[in-house]
Design a protein around this motif. Structure first.
Motif, short mmCIF file in Angstrom:
data_model
loop_
_atom_site.label_atom_id
_atom_site.label_comp_id
_atom_site.label_asym_id
_atom_site.label_seq_id
_atom_site.Cartn_x
_atom_site.Cartn_y
_atom_site.Cartn_z
N CYS A 1 0.88 -1.28 0.16
CA CYS A 1 0.43 0.26 -0.33
C CYS A 1 0.93 1.38 -0.08
O CYS A 1 1.65 1.37 0.84
CB CYS A 1 -1.05 0.13 0.95
SG CYS A 1 -1.85 -1.55 1.17
N THR B 1 -3.20 3.59 -3.38
CA THR B 1 -3.80 2.45 -3.63
C THR B 1 -5.16 2.74 -2.69
O THR B 1 -5.19 3.18 -2.04
CB THR B 1 -2.54 1.50 -2.80
OG1 THR B 1 -1.10 1.55 -3.20
CG2 THR B 1 -2.97 0.01 -2.91
N ARG B 2 -5.84 1.73 -3.90
CA ARG B 2 -7.08 1.12 -3.30
C ARG B 2 -7.11 -0.39 -2.95
O ARG B 2 -6.60 -0.94 -3.88
CB ARG B 2 -7.92 1.71 -4.41
CG ARG B 2 -8.46 3.23 -4.71
CD ARG B 2 -8.74 3.06 -5.65
NE ARG B 2 -8.20 3.39 -6.27
CZ ARG B 2 -9.01 3.86 -7.98
NH1 ARG B 2 -10.24 3.84 -7.83
NH2 ARG B 2 -8.00 3.65 -8.97
N GLY C 1 -2.00 2.34 5.96
CA GLY C 1 -2.32 3.82 6.23
C GLY C 1 -2.54 4.92 5.34
O GLY C 1 -4.57 5.18 5.52
N ASP C 2 -2.13 5.20 4.10
CA ASP C 2 -3.10 6.57 3.53
C ASP C 2 -3.74 5.66 1.98
O ASP C 2 -4.10 6.69 1.39
CB ASP C 2 -2.03 7.71 2.92
CG ASP C 2 -1.56 8.40 3.61
OD1 ASP C 2 -1.92 8.46 5.24
OD2 ASP C 2 -0.46 8.83 3.79
N ALA C 3 -3.90 3.89 2.34
CA ALA C 3 -4.74 3.72 0.87
C ALA C 3 -6.29 3.90 1.47
O ALA C 3 -7.11 4.22 2.05
CB ALA C 3 -4.44 2.79 0.85
N ARG C 4 -6.81 3.49 0.38
CA ARG C 4 -8.16 3.78 0.36
C ARG C 4 -8.84 2.75 0.40
O ARG C 4 -8.78 1.10 -0.44
CB ARG C 4 -9.12 5.02 -0.28
CG ARG C 4 -8.39 6.34 -0.47
CD ARG C 4 -9.59 6.99 -1.62
NE ARG C 4 -9.92 6.50 -2.61
CZ ARG C 4 -9.00 7.15 -3.76
NH1 ARG C 4 -7.67 7.80 -3.60
NH2 ARG C 4 -9.42 7.12 -5.09
N GLY D 1 -8.71 -0.77 7.52
CA GLY D 1 -7.85 0.61 7.89
C GLY D 1 -6.96 0.53 8.86
O GLY D 1 -5.74 1.99 8.36
N ALA E 1 0.28 5.83 -1.26
CA ALA E 1 -0.76 6.59 -0.89
C ALA E 1 -1.81 7.13 -1.86
O ALA E 1 -3.52 6.79 -1.73
CB ALA E 1 -0.04 8.22 -1.35
#
Length: 297
Positions: A87, A91-92, A111-114, A107, A89
């Motif tokens: 993952c 990445t989904r 990290g900053d992935a969605r 979650g 920033a």
């Protein structure tokens, strides 16, 4: 071309990994414990048999565009090292897991992935580490939110046999899927019988009572469930092939821990939070925990 990592090569992950790889337009890698060179999936449209790139160590992984998280819900924390490497920033993470609360569960590890919550309807069976079987179950194989992320996930599978529904009420659909799992998984696992067990009148009557209780929790949680939802769920179950199994059934056969807390446990826990009594589901939870805690794997 999207870079896609499929994490968890069981009945669900194996099928979707093969479908994505067969399209020929994505860079697909599977994250597994043991090496494999090929993946075979039996399906009504014909068998897929194709080479597959596999990673066996998180240290081998690099960030990708999409992670398809196909482990059991209770295994999420155990794949945290993989998620940390895969993952970034942009990445989904499509969460192809049972239960509700996908974003809350995943979650903390990405990290900053969605997170892209995904409801899975198809019936998969893992026949060997590199061999799966796909049985369609209903009008769609998966459902996602009608959002930019949901539409992008749908586009990944465009041209495959996977039919995806985009919806503006994923929460209600998640509860409907949880209701199916509230009886399909526990009953098959505890009786050690496949879907044919639901043809018994006494089992069907018990399932209706379990579903009435669970649906009350779902309604209190905001799901738009109809008054005859339990009966509709039972009608749906009876459309499945009698010889089809469930993930919990297969886990019990192979001595694995059961996915109790994400299914029956989620209903009981949410009922306690909302003040809705769940004695039947609580009974199932106790029995399933006893079976799961005696598992050897």
């Amino acid at each position: 071309m999207a870079r896609i990592a499929v994490l968890g090569l069981g009945a669900i992950g194996g099928v979707v990994a093969a479908e994505l790889a067969a399209l020929g337009r994505h860079e697909v890698v599977v994250c597994v414990r043991e090496p494999l060179q090929r993946l075979s999936v039996q399906r009504p449209q014909g068998t897929l048999d194709l080479p597959m790139r596999a990673l066996t160590d998180p240290a081998q992984a690099t960030p990708v565009d999409w992670v398809l998280l196909c482990t059991k819900a209770h295994q999420t924390a155990s794949v945290a090292p993989w998620l940390a490497r895969l993952c970034a920033a942009g990445t989904r993470v499509a969460v192809l897991q049972n239960g509700i609360g996908h974003a809350q569960r995943v979650g903390p590890f990405i990290g900053d992935a969605r997170v892209v919550p995904t409801i899975v309807y198809y019936n998969g069976e893992r026949m060997a580490p590199d061999r799966m079987r796909l049985r369609p179950a209903g009008q769609y194989e998966m459902a996602v939110e009608d959002s930019a992320d949901g539409r992008d996930f749908t586009a990944l599978l465009d041209g495959s046999v996977m039919r995806l529904l985009q919806t503006d009420d994923l929460a209600t659909l998640a509860w409907r899927k949880l209701l199916i799992n509230a009886v399909a998984n526990p009953v098959t696992a505890l009786t050690l019988q496949r879907q044919a067990v639901f043809r018994r009148a006494d089992i069907a009557a018990l399932c209706l009572d379990i579903l009435e209780e669970a649906a009350s929790v779902g309604r209190a949680d905001g799901a738009q469930l109809t008054a005859d939802e339990p009966a509709a769920i039972m009608r749906t179950l009876l459309t499945y092939p009698p010889d089809a199994g469930t993930s919990m059934y297969f886990d019990r056969l192979t001595g694995r821990a059961l996915e109790v807390e994400a299914l029956t446990g989620a209903i009981v826990a949410r009922g306690q939070e909302l003040g809705v009594r769940t004695p039947l589901n609580g009974l199932l939870q106790t029995l399933l925990r006893a079976v799961s805690e005696s598992a050897v794997a």
